[in-house]
Design a protein around this motif. Structure first.
Motif, short mmCIF file in Angstrom:
data_model
loop_
_atom_site.label_atom_id
_atom_site.label_comp_id
_atom_site.label_asym_id
_atom_site.label_seq_id
_atom_site.Cartn_x
_atom_site.Cartn_y
_atom_site.Cartn_z
N THR A 59 0.83 -1.20 0.00
CA THR A 59 0.00 0.00 0.00
C THR A 59 0.87 1.25 0.00
OG1 THR A 59 -1.84 -1.09 1.12
CG2 THR A 59 -1.71 1.31 1.34
N LEU A 107 -3.07 -11.02 5.00
CA LEU A 107 -2.56 -10.22 6.10
C LEU A 107 -3.07 -10.66 7.46
CD1 LEU A 107 -3.00 -6.75 4.35
CD2 LEU A 107 -0.89 -8.07 4.56
N THR A 117 -8.37 -10.46 6.01
CA THR A 117 -7.89 -9.28 5.29
C THR A 117 -6.76 -9.69 4.36
OG1 THR A 117 -8.47 -7.80 7.11
CG2 THR A 117 -6.89 -6.97 5.49
N GLN A 119 -4.25 -8.61 0.70
CA GLN A 119 -3.84 -7.62 -0.28
C GLN A 119 -4.64 -7.82 -1.56
OE1 GLN A 119 0.53 -8.20 -0.36
NE2 GLN A 119 0.67 -6.07 0.34
N THR A 175 -8.82 -0.81 2.10
CA THR A 175 -7.78 0.21 2.12
C THR A 175 -7.67 0.74 0.70
OG1 THR A 175 -6.57 -0.89 3.90
CG2 THR A 175 -5.35 0.71 2.57
N THR A 214 -6.14 -1.44 -2.36
CA THR A 214 -4.91 -2.19 -2.11
C THR A 214 -5.08 -3.31 -1.08
OG1 THR A 214 -4.20 -0.61 -0.41
CG2 THR A 214 -3.45 -0.22 -2.69
N GLU A 215 -6.09 -3.21 -0.21
CA GLU A 215 -6.37 -4.26 0.76
C GLU A 215 -7.88 -4.40 0.92
OE1 GLU A 215 -4.41 -3.29 4.43
OE2 GLU A 215 -2.43 -3.07 3.48
#
Length: 466
Positions: A59, A107, A117, A119, A175, A214-215
């Motif tokens: 990120t 993640l 979570t 990426q 994100t 990005t996430e």
């Protein structure tokens, strides 16, 4: 194809690429083959390559890359796996493609909370392989092994949507890198919230025009105790669709209901070496307890029998089910194989379930009159179906007939209270229909775009007209 409206100046582009090379080193490519690969999706739309491709890993790196491009007025185009179907990755104004396929870290996994979570570059198959020993799975299955970030960006769904919903229902938080390089986090892990605007839903389905995802934090589901699949042929399309409508109206919690018309069944038989009767056919899958699956299946079988669907073929072993559903997922490529050398123009619409039979029957009549080769499949449990116009894109007459057929299809769906795309997204291929579907709401979308991306740098030329 829309013509580019504005490109960054040569000096601005050169300066941006110099800074990006300092950030990424060899992970910034201007090679013609790499750029061409990133300017093309799975559809008939022509290749429109970016000026460069940036391969991102975090990120923080994405934020710095976007900020560099923003300073120099260079457009950015997100890229996951390139499996979109409406030209969503075409670099219509040049710029830098931001490839997140290297962002493949899982993640955090919380089995007790049923969430994870990841990426943005994690693919759905990679995620489910990671989840396999946890007793959980991620059910959104658009067919292709798409990236989670791309699936969120296009609000993807697929064969399981009738029971588990779409990405809209299964994304808990994001994100996102905004057009100026700021990073925001939307949503959270709580199962409900009334705290302010729902920014998560704003970015889910925005196709990278408002920011770079990005996430993604996702809702997970328990792997069912029992799974059973079945294939059932029908004497007509209407009989098959009426079976679907009655099944949904009875409240049967069927996991998947897929329709293949007779042409698609013939294509799938050749491609997957199956021996299905080449008539309109429904594929079913049932999830639940052992007793619950049997009860669901028996009820649906009785409904189907009333419509002339009497030859249920069961697939209970995992390898049998896998072969069956892989054949369904490969229907696009099977359809292209009906005419070697041709390209596919895939399209989809979605209508209220009560209008599904009418919409499909009128569309089939249009196809017959047009002379266009157009196999039909559908996630019909939620009123969504697809056509693939198998055409020679260099033949103007074929393109004209396919375009006319597509416009009639979309307008019919809209008149029936439906939508111009149930899951393929807009890109630039479906943009002409958005004002018809949304009216003044389309202008509101453009106002949101202007507020978040005033210089029109995030995937320009898609979804809304700036």
């Amino acid at each position: 194809m829309p013509q580019p409206v504005r490109r960054a100046t040569a000096n601005a582009l050169t300066s941006a690429l110099e800074e990006l090379r300092g950030l990424l080193g060899e992970r910034l490519s201007t090679a013609a083959a790499v750029c061409a690969h990133h300017g093309k999706d799975e559809s008939y739309h022509p290749v429109v390559p970016p000026d460069a491709v940036a391969f991102l890993e975090s990120t923080e790196e994405a934020a710095r890359a976007v900020a560099i491009c923003a300073r120099h007025g260079v457009p950015v185009i997100p890229f996951g796996t390139g499996t979109s179907l409406e030209g969503g990755v075409a670099a219509l104004q040049g710029g830098v493609c931001l490839d997140v396929s290297g962002m493949r870290a899982i993640l955090r996994l919380s089995p007790e909370d049923l969430d994870v979570t990841v990426q943005a570059g994690v693919t759905r198959k990679q995620l489910n392989e990671h989840l396999r020993d946890s007793g959980l799975f991620f059910p959104i299955d658009p067919g292709a092994d798409a990236s989670i970030g791309g699936m969120a960006s296009t609000r993807a769904s697929g064969t399981n949507a009738v029971r588990y919903g779409t990405m809209r229902e299964n994304v808990l938080g994001l994100t996102v890198v905004l057009a100026d390089g700021r990073v925001i986090r939307t949503g959270g892990r709580a199962r409900k919230s009334s705290a302010g605007y729902d920014l998560t839903r704003l970015f889910v389905g925005a196709e990278g025009t408002l920011g770079l995802i990005t996430e993604v934090t996702l809702r997970l589901h328990g792997i069912p105790e029992a799974i059973s699949s079945a294939v059932c042929p029908f004497p007509s399309i209407r009989a098959a669709v009426d079976t679907v409508i009655q099944t949904i109206q009875l409240g049967v919690p069927v996991a998947r209901i897929e329709l293949l018309d007779e042409l698609t069944v013939a294509a799938v038989n050749r491609h997957a070496k199956l021996e299905l009767a080449e008539v309109p056919t429904l594929f079913f899958e049932f999830h639940g307890t052992s007793a619950g699956v049997v009860e669901q299946a028996e009820l649906v079988q009785a409904v189907a029998a009333e419509q002339g669907g009497t030859d249920f073929q069961w697939a209970t072993r995992p390898e049998e089910r896998s072969r069956l559903w892989q054949a369904r997922h490969d229907a696009y490529y099977a359809s292209l194989a009906l005419r070697p050398g041709a390209r596919g123009w895939p399209t989809d619409v979605c209508v209220p379930i009560s209008r599904l039979a009418d919409c499909i029957m009128e569309t089939k009549a249009d196809i017959a009159e047009s002379g266009v080769l157009a196999p039909l499949v559908g996630h019909v449990g939620d009123g969504n179906f697809h056509l693939v116009y198998v055409i020679d894109p260099e033949n103007p007459d074929e393109l004209r007939r396919a375009a006319a057929l597509n416009e009639r299809l979309v307008r019919r769906a809209l008149e029936m209270g439906g939508t111009c795309t149930g899951e393929h997204g807009v890109g630039y291929g479906k943009m002409p229909f958005l004002p018809i579907e949304h009216g003044e709401g389309w202008e509101v979308m453009a106002e949101i775009k202007r507020a978040l991306d005033p210089h029109n740098l995030m995937n320009p030329g898609k979804v809304v007209r700036f």
